[in-house]
Structures are given as C-alpha cells and as structure tokens.
Motif scaffolding. Structure first.
Motif, PDB file in Angstrom:
ATOM      1  N   LYS A  20       0.828  -1.207   0.000  1.00  0.00           N
ATOM      2  CA  LYS A  20       0.000   0.000   0.000  1.00  0.00           C
ATOM      3  C   LYS A  20       0.866   1.262   0.000  1.00  0.00           C
ATOM      4  CE  LYS A  20      -3.884  -2.171   2.351  1.00  0.00           C
ATOM      5  NZ  LYS A  20      -4.631  -2.280   3.608  1.00  0.00           N
ATOM      6  N   ALA A  21       1.950   1.227   0.758  1.00  0.00           N
ATOM      7  CA  ALA A  21       2.848   2.385   0.808  1.00  0.00           C
ATOM      8  C   ALA A  21       3.518   2.618  -0.551  1.00  0.00           C
ATOM      9  CB  ALA A  21       3.905   2.190   1.892  1.00  0.00           C
ATOM     10  N   TYR A  22       3.958   1.543  -1.206  1.00  0.00           N
ATOM     11  CA  TYR A  22       4.566   1.687  -2.533  1.00  0.00           C
ATOM     12  C   TYR A  22       3.538   2.193  -3.543  1.00  0.00           C
ATOM     13  CZ  TYR A  22       8.536  -1.088  -0.809  1.00  0.00           C
ATOM     14  OH  TYR A  22       9.624  -1.551  -0.110  1.00  0.00           O
ATOM     15  N   ALA A  23       2.309   1.669  -3.475  1.00  0.00           N
ATOM     16  CA  ALA A  23       1.252   2.110  -4.389  1.00  0.00           C
ATOM     17  C   ALA A  23       0.966   3.599  -4.184  1.00  0.00           C
ATOM     18  CB  ALA A  23      -0.015   1.279  -4.186  1.00  0.00           C
ATOM     19  N   GLN A  24       0.900   4.005  -2.930  1.00  0.00           N
ATOM     20  CA  GLN A  24       0.654   5.422  -2.623  1.00  0.00           C
ATOM     21  C   GLN A  24       1.813   6.295  -3.107  1.00  0.00           C
ATOM     22  OE1 GLN A  24      -2.062   6.757  -1.776  1.00  0.00           O
ATOM     23  NE2 GLN A  24      -1.458   8.809  -1.194  1.00  0.00           N
ATOM     24  N   ARG A  25       3.018   5.796  -2.932  1.00  0.00           N
ATOM     25  CA  ARG A  25       4.196   6.550  -3.388  1.00  0.00           C
ATOM     26  C   ARG A  25       4.168   6.734  -4.906  1.00  0.00           C
ATOM     27  NH1 ARG A  25      10.340   4.834  -1.812  1.00  0.00           N
ATOM     28  NH2 ARG A  25      11.384   6.576  -2.843  1.00  0.00           N
ATOM     29  N   LEU A  26       3.797   5.678  -5.626  1.00  0.00           N
ATOM     30  CA  LEU A  26       3.697   5.781  -7.084  1.00  0.00           C
ATOM     31  C   LEU A  26       2.602   6.767  -7.472  1.00  0.00           C
ATOM     32  CD1 LEU A  26       4.147   2.025  -8.033  1.00  0.00           C
ATOM     33  CD2 LEU A  26       5.756   3.894  -8.497  1.00  0.00           C
ATOM     34  N   PHE A  27       1.463   6.690  -6.781  1.00  0.00           N
ATOM     35  CA  PHE A  27       0.364   7.607  -7.080  1.00  0.00           C
ATOM     36  C   PHE A  27       0.790   9.051  -6.863  1.00  0.00           C
ATOM     37  CE2 PHE A  27      -3.350  10.010  -5.464  1.00  0.00           C
ATOM     38  CZ  PHE A  27      -4.058  10.076  -6.652  1.00  0.00           C
ATOM     39  N   LEU A  28       1.434   9.318  -5.734  1.00  0.00           N
ATOM     40  CA  LEU A  28       1.865  10.683  -5.437  1.00  0.00           C
ATOM     41  C   LEU A  28       2.906  11.179  -6.442  1.00  0.00           C
ATOM     42  CD1 LEU A  28       2.066  10.562  -1.536  1.00  0.00           C
ATOM     43  CD2 LEU A  28       0.300  11.643  -2.954  1.00  0.00           C
ATOM     44  N   THR A  45       5.810  14.509 -13.392  1.00  0.00           N
ATOM     45  CA  THR A  45       5.956  13.169 -12.848  1.00  0.00           C
ATOM     46  C   THR A  45       7.294  13.083 -12.133  1.00  0.00           C
ATOM     47  OG1 THR A  45       4.648  12.265 -14.672  1.00  0.00           O
ATOM     48  CG2 THR A  45       6.030  10.719 -13.463  1.00  0.00           C
ATOM     49  N   ASP A  46       7.280  12.597 -10.904  1.00  0.00           N
ATOM     50  CA  ASP A  46       8.506  12.420 -10.136  1.00  0.00           C
ATOM     51  C   ASP A  46       9.115  11.075 -10.528  1.00  0.00           C
ATOM     52  OD1 ASP A  46      10.537  12.178  -8.318  1.00  0.00           O
ATOM     53  OD2 ASP A  46       9.295  12.504  -6.542  1.00  0.00           O
ATOM     54  N   GLU A  47       9.897  11.093 -11.595  1.00  0.00           N
ATOM     55  CA  GLU A  47      10.448   9.857 -12.132  1.00  0.00           C
ATOM     56  C   GLU A  47      11.459   9.215 -11.193  1.00  0.00           C
ATOM     57  OE1 GLU A  47      11.724  11.072 -16.019  1.00  0.00           O
ATOM     58  OE2 GLU A  47       9.706  10.814 -16.838  1.00  0.00           O
ATOM     59  N   ASP A  48      12.126  10.003 -10.368  1.00  0.00           N
ATOM     60  CA  ASP A  48      13.081   9.433  -9.408  1.00  0.00           C
ATOM     61  C   ASP A  48      12.365   8.545  -8.392  1.00  0.00           C
ATOM     62  OD1 ASP A  48      15.202  10.702 -10.656  1.00  0.00           O
ATOM     63  OD2 ASP A  48      15.124  12.449  -9.329  1.00  0.00           O
ATOM     64  N   SER A  49      11.216   8.990  -7.901  1.00  0.00           N
ATOM     65  CA  SER A  49      10.443   8.165  -6.960  1.00  0.00           C
ATOM     66  C   SER A  49       9.952   6.891  -7.633  1.00  0.00           C
ATOM     67  CB  SER A  49       9.242   8.938  -6.422  1.00  0.00           C
ATOM     68  OG  SER A  49       9.661   9.933  -5.530  1.00  0.00           O
ATOM     69  N   ILE A  50       9.525   7.017  -8.871  1.00  0.00           N
ATOM     70  CA  ILE A  50       9.057   5.843  -9.615  1.00  0.00           C
ATOM     71  C   ILE A  50      10.205   4.851  -9.797  1.00  0.00           C
ATOM     72  CG2 ILE A  50       8.192   5.062 -11.850  1.00  0.00           C
ATOM     73  CD1 ILE A  50       6.548   7.690 -11.913  1.00  0.00           C
ATOM     74  N   ASP A  51      11.391   5.350 -10.127  1.00  0.00           N
ATOM     75  CA  ASP A  51      12.560   4.482 -10.286  1.00  0.00           C
ATOM     76  C   ASP A  51      12.917   3.781  -8.979  1.00  0.00           C
ATOM     77  OD1 ASP A  51      12.751   5.194 -12.939  1.00  0.00           O
ATOM     78  OD2 ASP A  51      14.413   6.602 -12.642  1.00  0.00           O
ATOM     79  N   GLU A  52      12.846   4.501  -7.865  1.00  0.00           N
ATOM     80  CA  GLU A  52      13.168   3.906  -6.567  1.00  0.00           C
ATOM     81  C   GLU A  52      12.227   2.746  -6.250  1.00  0.00           C
ATOM     82  OE1 GLU A  52      13.112   7.106  -3.736  1.00  0.00           O
ATOM     83  OE2 GLU A  52      14.800   8.128  -4.708  1.00  0.00           O
ATOM     84  N   VAL A  53      10.945   2.934  -6.504  1.00  0.00           N
ATOM     85  CA  VAL A  53       9.986   1.851  -6.254  1.00  0.00           C
ATOM     86  C   VAL A  53      10.249   0.690  -7.206  1.00  0.00           C
ATOM     87  CG1 VAL A  53       7.541   1.211  -6.269  1.00  0.00           C
ATOM     88  CG2 VAL A  53       8.244   3.411  -5.313  1.00  0.00           C
TER      89      VAL A  53
END
Length: 143
Positions: free
Chosen positions: A54-62, A69-77
């Motif tokens: 759920k936390a990863y899904a929320q992070r991707l959504f945010l 798009t915060d591509e760095d956050s997407i890459d981290e996940v």
C-alpha cells in the motif's frame, strides 16, 4: 477585449449549459464504468507486506498525481520491486483503480476515468522507463 465581453454577455447561458453538460457527462461516465480491477492477481510468494504494498502504491500515485511526474520516486519503487514479480502484483492490487484526469488527478472540471497502475504508467511515462515497467508487468503476468 470588449468583443469577448460582449460575446460572453450575449452567450453566457449557452456556455453554462455546455459546461454543465460536460461535467454531467463525465460524472455519469465515471459512475457507469466498472470501478473494480478486472484482475486481482495472486500474491503467493511475495516478500513484502500488505502495508508495504500500500505504501509503494501510494508513493507511485503521489509521484504521478499532479502536473509533472517524479520519475526518481518511480525508479526507486521499481528497484524495490524488480526482484520478485509477486511483489509487483501486490502493489498493482493495492493501487487499484484511481481516477485519471487530463494531467493525472482529476480536476474540478471532470471526475477522471478509473485507471489501474498500468494505465497511469502508460499516461505518465515514456521510453525506457515505460518499457521497464511493461517488462516487469509481463514477467508478473499482469495483462
């Protein structure tokens, strides 16, 4: 400028009707669309907890929610999930359907269209990043 003012003064009712009709159309379409994920994938063998998913899904959504798009956050996940296809299944299931508007989250004008994680990526990513996620979805069997 005066021409625009005269135009608006003369046709404000018609403009208002069109705006209201558009908003009503979007609301009705959203209500009639199926608001459940078509496929909920089994997650036996996942190495993350439901809370982590759920936390990863929320992070991707945010990371994709508003303009840009915060591509760095997407890459981290991505790098947290790439080792186990069952983990991406858990995150996909946890993401569910979230309304996608013109630039991410719906605006006050429209309610958006219920879209799964793959759809959000299709709308927000391109090139190598999108290919990486599509390959991960394919390995996980998410169609």
């Amino acid at each position: 400028m005066q021409v625009v003012f005269i135009f608006l003064q003369k046709y404000w009712k018609q403009i208002a009707v069109v705006i209201v009709a558009f908003i009503a159309y979007r609301k009705i379409r959203a209500m009639l669309s199926e608001n459940v994920i078509k496929n909920v994938y089994p997650t036996n063998g996942a190495t993350i907890t439901n809370e982590q998913a759920k936390a990863y899904a929320q992070r991707l959504f945010l990371a994709m929610e508003d303009y840009g798009t915060d591509e760095d956050s997407i890459d981290e996940v991505y790098y947290l999930l790439v080792d186990n296809p069952y983990n991406i299944r858990m995150v996909y299931n946890a993401f569910g359907l979230k309304d996608y508007g013109v630039f991410g989250s719906p605006s006050w004008i429209s309610s958006g269209t219920p879209t799964d994680l793959k759809g959000w990526f299709r709308n927000e990513l391109a090139g190598k990043r999108l290919d990486q996620w599509n390959a991960l979805f394919a390995v996980a069997g998410i169609i």
